[in-house]
Design a protein around this motif. Structure first.
Motif, PDB file in Angstrom:
ATOM      1  N   LEU A 108       0.824  -1.214   0.000  1.00 21.30           N
ATOM      2  CA  LEU A 108       0.000   0.000   0.000  1.00 21.30           C
ATOM      3  C   LEU A 108       0.853   1.257   0.000  1.00 21.30           C
ATOM      4  CD1 LEU A 108      -2.915  -0.694   2.494  1.00 21.30           C
ATOM      5  CD2 LEU A 108      -3.098  -0.043   0.092  1.00 21.30           C
ATOM      6  N   PHE A 124      -7.368   9.122   1.840  1.00 23.25           N
ATOM      7  CA  PHE A 124      -7.803   7.881   2.462  1.00 23.25           C
ATOM      8  C   PHE A 124      -7.724   8.006   3.970  1.00 23.25           C
ATOM      9  CE2 PHE A 124      -3.275   7.603   2.135  1.00 23.25           C
ATOM     10  CZ  PHE A 124      -2.854   6.862   3.228  1.00 23.25           C
ATOM     11  N   TYR A 135      -8.283   0.876   2.930  1.00 17.43           N
ATOM     12  CA  TYR A 135      -7.304   0.430   1.942  1.00 17.43           C
ATOM     13  C   TYR A 135      -6.637  -0.872   2.348  1.00 17.43           C
ATOM     14  CZ  TYR A 135      -8.022   4.212  -1.224  1.00 17.43           C
ATOM     15  OH  TYR A 135      -8.601   5.054  -2.132  1.00 17.43           O
TER      16      TYR A 135
END
Length: 165
Positions: A108, A124, A135
């Motif tokens: 990520l 996010f 995520y």
């Protein structure tokens, strides 16, 4: 998605047709991973010798496939945009389980960093609890096959915004 006069747009995939650049990027990924492990509660062993060489090689393989021209086909030909390219990297880093622990988290951070190179950020919620982190859930679903790389790229695209260079 290219702009005129050969200048890349903020969403074009990145191209690194340079072995030294890929090696340096792979080393940066290892350092990033080690930093993430230092702050998290992860299982890890020392990466030295043959094991370190193997891990570095596996990272280089993922990065080469994402950033280099292969059989005459540029990343610009293979990926629709930087989000498609970043989701490819995230998928392969996480699914290939390159590290003993922290693969999803590392994938990520790398995906967000790749997008950031184009002066684009992704909004996010980074909740430290994986069950409450959207995520992290995306990467988990990607690894388990519940969602696709293309869906992740669309999610990243929807939540992105250009930043100042």
């Amino acid at each position: 998605m290219s702009t005129t006069m050969g200048q890349p747009s903020s969403f074009d995939p990145l191209v690194f047709d340079d072995e030294e650049a890929i090696e340096a990027l792979a080393s940066s990924v290892v350092q990033l991973h080690e930093g993430l492990l230092a702050f998290g509660k992860c299982y890890t062993t020392c990466m030295t010798g043959d094991r370190a060489t193997l891990i570095h090689g596996r990272i280089e393989s993922v990065l080469s496939n994402a950033f280099c021209t292969i059989f005459g086909q540029s990343p610009i030909d293979r990926f629709s945009d930087i989000f498609d390219q970043a989701s490819y990297i995230a998928e392969h880093m996480a699914k290939d389980h390159i590290f003993e622990d922290g693969n999803k988290r590392t994938s990520l951070v790398i995906a967000f960093a790749i997008i950031r190179v184009r002066n684009v950020s992704v909004d996010f919620s980074d909740n430290p609890n994986p069950e409450d982190n959207p995520y992290y859930e995306w990467i988990q679903d990607l690894v388990s096959g519940k969602r696709t790389r293309e869906e992740l790229a669309s999610e990243l695209r929807r939540n992105s915004r250009p930043t100042r260079p």
